[in-house]
Structure formats: structure tokens, C-alpha cells
Design a protein around this motif. Structure first.
Motif, mmCIF file in Angstrom:
data_model
loop_
_atom_site.group_PDB
_atom_site.id
_atom_site.type_symbol
_atom_site.label_atom_id
_atom_site.label_comp_id
_atom_site.label_asym_id
_atom_site.label_seq_id
_atom_site.Cartn_x
_atom_site.Cartn_y
_atom_site.Cartn_z
ATOM 1 N N PRO A 133 -72.536 -59.621 6.559
ATOM 2 C CA PRO A 133 -71.637 -59.839 5.417
ATOM 3 C C PRO A 133 -70.216 -60.096 5.920
ATOM 4 O O PRO A 133 -69.779 -59.508 6.903
ATOM 5 N N ARG A 134 -69.494 -60.976 5.247
ATOM 6 C CA ARG A 134 -68.120 -61.279 5.624
ATOM 7 C C ARG A 134 -67.192 -60.140 5.182
ATOM 8 O O ARG A 134 -67.225 -59.742 4.013
ATOM 9 N N PRO A 135 -66.396 -59.573 6.072
ATOM 10 C CA PRO A 135 -65.485 -58.494 5.665
ATOM 11 C C PRO A 135 -64.509 -58.954 4.576
ATOM 12 O O PRO A 135 -63.997 -60.076 4.630
ATOM 13 N N LYS A 136 -64.263 -58.081 3.620
ATOM 14 C CA LYS A 136 -63.295 -58.399 2.579
ATOM 15 C C LYS A 136 -61.866 -58.243 3.087
ATOM 16 O O LYS A 136 -60.955 -58.928 2.633
ATOM 17 N N LEU A 137 -61.700 -57.330 4.040
ATOM 18 C CA LEU A 137 -60.371 -56.996 4.536
ATOM 19 C C LEU A 137 -60.472 -56.670 6.020
ATOM 20 O O LEU A 137 -61.444 -56.056 6.455
ATOM 21 N N MET A 138 -59.484 -57.116 6.793
ATOM 22 C CA MET A 138 -59.438 -56.775 8.209
ATOM 23 C C MET A 138 -58.110 -56.102 8.531
ATOM 24 O O MET A 138 -57.059 -56.548 8.084
ATOM 25 N N SER A 139 -58.190 -55.030 9.296
ATOM 26 C CA SER A 139 -57.000 -54.343 9.801
ATOM 27 C C SER A 139 -57.069 -54.421 11.317
ATOM 28 O O SER A 139 -58.021 -53.932 11.927
ATOM 29 N N VAL A 140 -56.080 -55.051 11.926
ATOM 30 C CA VAL A 140 -56.143 -55.309 13.367
ATOM 31 C C VAL A 140 -54.821 -54.939 14.037
ATOM 32 O O VAL A 140 -53.767 -54.894 13.410
ATOM 33 N N GLU A 141 -54.922 -54.686 15.335
ATOM 34 C CA GLU A 141 -53.736 -54.436 16.148
ATOM 35 C C GLU A 141 -53.308 -55.744 16.805
ATOM 36 O O GLU A 141 -54.148 -56.495 17.297
ATOM 37 N N TYR A 142 -51.998 -56.018 16.796
ATOM 38 C CA TYR A 142 -51.506 -57.231 17.457
ATOM 39 C C TYR A 142 -50.512 -56.856 18.561
ATOM 40 O O TYR A 142 -49.923 -55.772 18.554
ATOM 41 N N ASN A 143 -50.349 -57.761 19.498
ATOM 42 C CA ASN A 143 -49.428 -57.550 20.614
ATOM 43 C C ASN A 143 -48.047 -58.070 20.212
ATOM 44 O O ASN A 143 -47.832 -59.276 20.108
ATOM 45 N N ARG A 144 -47.115 -57.151 20.001
ATOM 46 C CA ARG A 144 -45.795 -57.538 19.496
ATOM 47 C C ARG A 144 -44.897 -58.130 20.575
ATOM 48 O O ARG A 144 -43.789 -58.574 20.284
ATOM 49 N N ALA A 145 -45.377 -58.156 21.816
ATOM 50 C CA ALA A 145 -44.580 -58.769 22.889
ATOM 51 C C ALA A 145 -44.537 -60.291 22.755
ATOM 52 O O ALA A 145 -43.688 -60.940 23.364
ATOM 53 N N PHE A 146 -45.442 -60.835 21.940
ATOM 54 C CA PHE A 146 -45.512 -62.286 21.752
ATOM 55 C C PHE A 146 -45.321 -62.624 20.273
ATOM 56 O O PHE A 146 -46.295 -62.676 19.520
#
Length: 204
Positions: A133-146
Motif C-alpha cells: 500500500p502507498r503510504p499516506k504520509l511520510m516523516s523523514v530525516e534530511y541532511n541540513r548541511a545541503f
């Protein structure tokens, strides 16, 4: 990152209510947490550090994945399966698929990814798998150095996973390479847009 036009407000502690607004009951469906650490919802000062764990604390069902064996209790939450051991983009779909089938889930309300290594490649593998099933919502960590518009995506490496397994704290593996982990915000936005998602909120 949200999979359809929605008006989402509030913080991660109220996540079950937000998920319910996307449909599928109080929790909106199955929750997949890639990188559950010790199962904590909040950190120092009561600040939310893991929205998926917060949802599990509220009674939402799903799967919690943690690479470091013994860090997360298998009986941490009722209705939540725990997978111990490091995973890869090639087996993540199978692991989540088995849990979805075992729980009889028909939807994934939240996919949270914080693995500290090549995170967006895990997301691509899951989104590309039409059997899930396709997720309705994603919570992810991003690299703020870029910052945007820089697109940075760390390559997945089995050697890095082996290094993680050999130490008590995976952060010690990075040393001077910490700025090169994960994926930039622009990489996430571009990846998510391929499947019709948009950025709903971001934190620094």
C-alpha cells in the motif's frame, strides 16, 4: 511529506488525530517505523523525536524496525511487531510486506524513515513496490548541511551497515563523515514528487 492535498496542523504528539483525518480510523492504518531506536517518543525537554513511536504509544498498530539488536524491546507495544537487525533497500519491502500481511492491514498511514544511512534509497524501494500500500504520509530525516537546491543522496553501503553492527553507537562510525549521511531536503522533495507527494512541513 503527504500523499494528497491535506491540511495538517499540530505536532507529532497529536499524530493519531492527524492520521485519522487522512481516513482509515483512529490511526489511519498501519504505521512503519524504520529506525525506532529505543522506542522513545520524546527526548530531552519533552521535545518529540520520533512521531511513529508517539503513534505506537497511542495504540496505533504497525512495524518498528531497529538495527541494533537489544535496543528495542520486542514487547514494547501491543499490536506492533518489532524487527531487530539492520536492513537494506533490497529487503525492506519484503520485511514490511510480511508485517502488513500478518496484521491484515490494507493501508499504510505513516512511513517514518530515520536510519542514518542512505534513507531516500529505502523510500524509493518501498514506493516503487506495487505490492505494498502507498503510504499516506511520510516523516523523514534530511541532511541540513545541503540546503535547497542541492540534491545529495548518500549511497547505500553494506560495509557501512557492517560497521554499524560492530559498535555500540552507530554515530561513532561517521566521525568526520557525518555531513555526508542521508539525503538533502531537495533530494527528498524531488523523490517524493515522483509519486505525487508534496512537502507539508519541515523542521531544523
Amino acid at each position: 511529506l503527504v500523499g494528497r492535498p491535506s491540511c495538517l496542523g499540530g505536532d507529532a504528539v497529536s499524530l493519531p488525530r492527524l492520521l485519522a483525518r487522512l481516513g482509515g480510523g483512529a490511526c489511519g492504518g498501519f504505521i512503519a517505523n524504520l529506525g525506532a531506536h529505543d522506542g522513545s517518543c520524546t527526548g530531552d525537554g519533552g521535545k518529540v523525536k520520533d512521531p511513529a513511536n508517539c503513534a505506537f504509544d497511542s495504540g496505533c498498530p504497525g512495524l518498528a524496525i531497529e538495527g541494533k539488536v537489544g535496543l528495542l524491546s520486542p514487547s514494547q507495544w501491543a499490536g506492533v511487531q518489532v524487527h531487530e537487525g539492520y536492513i537494506s533497500p533490497t529487503n525492506v519491502s519484503e520485511i514490511i510486506g510480511r508485517a502488513v500481511e500478518a496484521q491484515g492491514a490494507t493501508s499504510i498511514s505513516l512511513l517514518k524513515i530515520d536510519l542514518d544511512h542512505a534513507d531516500c534509497h529505502f523510500a524509493r524501494a518501498l514506493l516503487a513496490d506495487r505490492s505494498l500500500p502507498r503510504p499516506k504520509l511520510m516523516s523523514v530525516e534530511y541532511n541540513r548541511a545541503f540546503p535547497p537546491p542541492i540534491v545529495y543522496k548518500e549511497r547505500f553501503s553494506d560495509a557501512t551497515v557492517d560497521d554499524f553492527s560492530s559498535v555500540e553507537d552507530s554515530w561513532s562510525v561517521f566521525g568526520q563523515r557525518r555531513h555526508w549521511m542521508g539525503c538533502s531536503m531537495q533530494a527528498w522533495v524531488d523523490l517524493a514528487a515522483e509519486w505525487g507527494y508534496r512537502l507539508s512541513a519541515g523542521g531544523f
